[in-house]
Scaffold this motif. Structure first.
Motif, PDB file in Angstrom:
ATOM      1  N   TYR A  87       1.836   1.676  -2.312  1.00 28.17           N
ATOM      2  CA  TYR A  87       1.752   1.513  -0.846  1.00 28.17           C
ATOM      3  C   TYR A  87       1.005   0.249  -0.411  1.00 28.17           C
ATOM      4  O   TYR A  87       1.047  -0.109   0.766  1.00 28.17           O
ATOM      5  N   ASN A 130      -3.196  -0.836  10.432  1.00 26.41           N
ATOM      6  CA  ASN A 130      -2.403  -0.481   9.252  1.00 26.41           C
ATOM      7  C   ASN A 130      -0.928  -0.838   9.434  1.00 26.41           C
ATOM      8  O   ASN A 130      -0.055  -0.094   9.006  1.00 26.41           O
ATOM      9  N   ARG A 162       8.116  -8.375  10.636  1.00 28.84           N
ATOM     10  CA  ARG A 162       9.338  -7.667  10.233  1.00 28.84           C
ATOM     11  C   ARG A 162      10.329  -8.645   9.633  1.00 28.84           C
ATOM     12  O   ARG A 162      10.179  -9.861   9.785  1.00 28.84           O
ATOM     13  N   HIS A 190       2.549  -1.449  11.668  1.00 26.50           N
ATOM     14  CA  HIS A 190       3.092  -0.676  12.779  1.00 26.50           C
ATOM     15  C   HIS A 190       2.796   0.807  12.550  1.00 26.50           C
ATOM     16  O   HIS A 190       2.501   1.227  11.432  1.00 26.50           O
TER      17      HIS A 190
HETATM   18  C1  LIG Z   1       5.499   4.470   5.530  1.00 25.16           C
HETATM   19  S1  LIG Z   1       4.897   2.934   5.952  1.00 25.16           S
HETATM   20  C2  LIG Z   1       4.140   3.220   7.507  1.00 25.16           C
HETATM   21  C3  LIG Z   1       4.540   2.165   8.528  1.00 25.16           C
HETATM   22  C4  LIG Z   1       3.934   0.829   8.283  1.00 25.16           C
HETATM   23  N1  LIG Z   1       2.554   0.795   8.734  1.00 25.16           N
HETATM   24  C5  LIG Z   1       4.726  -0.286   8.923  1.00 25.16           C
HETATM   25  O1  LIG Z   1       4.098  -1.224   9.426  1.00 25.16           O
HETATM   26  O2  LIG Z   1       5.947  -0.260   8.883  1.00 25.16           O
HETATM   27  C6  LIG Z   1       3.573   2.837   4.822  1.00 25.16           C
HETATM   28  C7  LIG Z   1       2.745   1.577   4.919  1.00 25.16           C
HETATM   29  O3  LIG Z   1       1.859   1.622   6.045  1.00 25.16           O
HETATM   30  C8  LIG Z   1       0.562   1.137   5.702  1.00 25.16           C
HETATM   31  N2  LIG Z   1      -0.374   2.280   5.790  1.00 25.16           N
HETATM   32  C9  LIG Z   1      -0.042   3.559   6.047  1.00 25.16           C
HETATM   33  N3  LIG Z   1      -1.137   4.341   6.098  1.00 25.16           N
HETATM   34  C10 LIG Z   1      -2.191   3.556   5.860  1.00 25.16           C
HETATM   35  C11 LIG Z   1      -3.596   3.784   5.763  1.00 25.16           C
HETATM   36  N4  LIG Z   1      -4.124   4.987   5.939  1.00 25.16           N
HETATM   37  N5  LIG Z   1      -4.402   2.724   5.496  1.00 25.16           N
HETATM   38  C12 LIG Z   1      -3.871   1.491   5.300  1.00 25.16           C
HETATM   39  N6  LIG Z   1      -2.542   1.205   5.375  1.00 25.16           N
HETATM   40  C13 LIG Z   1      -1.708   2.219   5.666  1.00 25.16           C
HETATM   41  C14 LIG Z   1       0.675   0.612   4.289  1.00 25.16           C
HETATM   42  O4  LIG Z   1       1.024  -0.741   4.372  1.00 25.16           O
HETATM   43  C15 LIG Z   1       1.827   1.410   3.722  1.00 25.16           C
HETATM   44  O5  LIG Z   1       2.508   0.758   2.680  1.00 25.16           O
END
Ligand SMILES: C[S@@+](CC[C@H](N)C(=O)[O-])C[C@H]1O[C@@H](n2cnc3c(N)ncnc32)[C@H](O)[C@@H]1O
Length: 479
Positions: A295, A62, A31, A64
């Motif tokens: 993403y 993936n 973070r 948090h």
């Molecule tokens: C809206 S945030 C979700 C929270 C995030 N995982 C965090 O650590 O703060 C979206 C990010 O989460 C990760 N993520 C979410 N869904 C995923 C999935 N199905 N596979 C891989 N990474 C994922 C990617 O890094 C994405 O850019």
């Protein structure tokens, strides 16, 4: 041209707009600050609601995520955010000089890079010492795995021209926009400076654009006097800790607060959620280009992934000759065929020559119709069909079995040519992955493996369809 990694700030007594210099798989979890405030407590303190079973998990693959510490029934409210918590780029920010500089800068951002507009606001709040949103911002990832931060070699490793084009475009925009921002703030007084007099460079702009593109949701924004709402991107603290799935167990809804005209944003359980299940939202039915660009991840066997090709007469002639079609007419269509191409917007000055293979449609309707028409010789027979039938793969060989098989074989030949354009084969890619590579190289290799898989799946599907048509044809002849 990748945006270089974050530079070290020399400013003290401010919230520096800097980040880690290297990205590894584990740094995507880190973070902005080592021990950020408790986000759940903050949301509750600021008037939001968080279901008692919702917890932040930090050990997922993936990054948090949110998980349920016990079963949650379908329909339950998981998180409710009152209007003050989402981070938006709104008029309510006042009319001070810092805001008007931000508004002017936002006007220079092209529409398709909308994330940069809200990114300016995020960067402003990140720099502000007493920002209301600091407990949220400090919980944001320090680095992002989107390709604008890849080294040049990993950008090449993507091996797919349409994505390389987009990545280069974004990098070029960020480098130009850095200069734009510098010019806009150079003579401003401390109080008028939107970023607390901190240096904003392409890397910090890239960080904020990626934070927004990977976490913001496009929801109804301000209500207009006529009662309609304009669509506005916003960052939803805590709700944006949900990871993605095409079959989610939660969804976002917006509701008017009973006591005021303000909107509430809710994450609600769409299905029953079991203890220890991750809370998942669907970010959209997107192809892997958009998942990677916005993403920073790639979905294996993504049913919406597709490849982009350019409709080109000479290329199609070569493909159909390879497929065994004699004297194809793609580069010299008859006038009536050309008329069809114009109707399909594949001919003429404003033609859109981008067509796709894969995804839900399997073969772009415009490409399929063009192939059927240009491989046909009987104009009257073609004119008996409406365009929707000619564009539909589910239509049963509208121009006859021989025409349909020739169209499928031409597409299969196109696929072979497209596969040959990739410098490596899937087996070589898999072998590179087994040898162990950096997080961004792995992502680039996974991306190109998926693109090649899309092509192979299209070839398999069309081969099966052609065989089935030919066997029907033989049965009909025998019968
Ligand atoms: C809206 S945030 C979700 C929270 C995030 N995982 C965090 O650590 O703060 C979206 C990010 O989460 C990760 N993520 C979410 N869904 C995923 C999935 N199905 N596979 C891989 N990474 C994922 C990617 O890094 C994405 O850019």
């Amino acid at each position: 041209m990748a945006v270089s990694k974050f530079v070290m700030a020399s400013l003290t007594n401010c919230r520096p707009l800097t980040c880690a210099a290297t990205a590894t798989a584990s740094s995507y979890q880190e973070r902005l600050v080592p021990h950020p405030p408790d986000l759940i407590k903050w949301v509750r303190r600021e008037g939001g609601f968080v279901h008692q079973a919702i917890k932040i998990s930090q050990d997922g693959t993936n990054g948090h995520g949110l998980i349920a510490s016990h079963d949650i029934p379908k329909g339950s409210q998981l998180i409710v955010l009152p209007d003050n918590i989402p981070l938006k780029f709104g008029d309510e920010d006042g009319v001070d000089e810092a805001h008007s500089v931000l508004v002017k800068l936002a006007q220079k951002v092209p529409d398709e890079l909308w994330a940069m507009k809200l990114g300016l606001k995020l960067l402003q709040e990140r720099a502000r010492v007493n920002s209301f949103w600091w407990p949220y911002i400090s919980n944001l990832p320090q680095t992002y795995s989107v390709p604008i931060f890849f080294q040049g070699e990993d950008i090449k490793n993507l091996q797919y021209a349409p994505l390389l084009y987009q990545v280069n475009r974004r990098c070029r925009f960020l480098l130009d926009f850095e200069q734009e921002v510098k010019r806009a703030v150079e003579n401003l007084k401390q109080n008028d400076h939107p970023f607390d007099r901190q240096d904003v460079d392409a890397s910090s702009l890239g960080w904020s654009m990626s934070a927004v593109s990977s976490r913001a949701f496009r929801l109804y924004g301000k209500k207009l006097p006529d009662g309609t709402c304009i669509d506005a991107p916003m960052m939803l603290p805590l709700i944006d800790m949900c990871n993605h799935a095409f079959n989610p167990n939660a969804q976002i809804i917006q509701e008017q607060d009973a006591g005021s005209a303000k909107m509430l944003i809710k994450a609600v359980a769409e299905t029953p959620i079991k203890q220890n299940d991750a809370i998942l939202l669907n970010y959209g039915c997107l192809n892997n280009d958009l998942f990677l660009l916005d993403y920073g991840f790639v979905i294996p066997s993504n049913p919406y992934d597709c490849i982009e090709l350019k409709y080109d007469g000479a290329f199609l002639d070569a493909a159909s000759i390879a497929a065994g079609v004699s004297s194809p007419k793609f580069s010299s269509p008859a006038p009536w065929q050309q008329q069809f191409l114009s109707q399909l917007n594949l001919d003429g000055e404003a033609a859109n020559l981008k067509v796709t293979l894969g995804g839900q449609e399997l073969v772009d309707g415009r490409l399929l119709a063009a192939l059927r028409v240009l491989l046909a010789s009987d104009m009257e027979m073609v004119r008996k069909h409406d365009m929707d039938t000619l564009k539909s793969l589910s239509a049963d060989a509208p121009l006859g079995i021989a025409n349909e098989v020739a169209a499928y074989r031409t597409i299969i030949a196109l696929c072979v040519i497209a596969l040959e354009h990739f410098p490596t084969k899937i087996m070589e890619d898999e072998s590179s992955l087994r040898q162990g590579v950096s997080a961004s190289t792995e992502l680039a290799i996974q991306f190109r493996i998926q693109k090649k898989s899309v092509i192979i799946d299209v070839m398999r599907d069309l081969t099966r369809r052609a065989k089935s048509l030919l066997s029907k044809d033989t049965t009909a002849c025998q019968g």
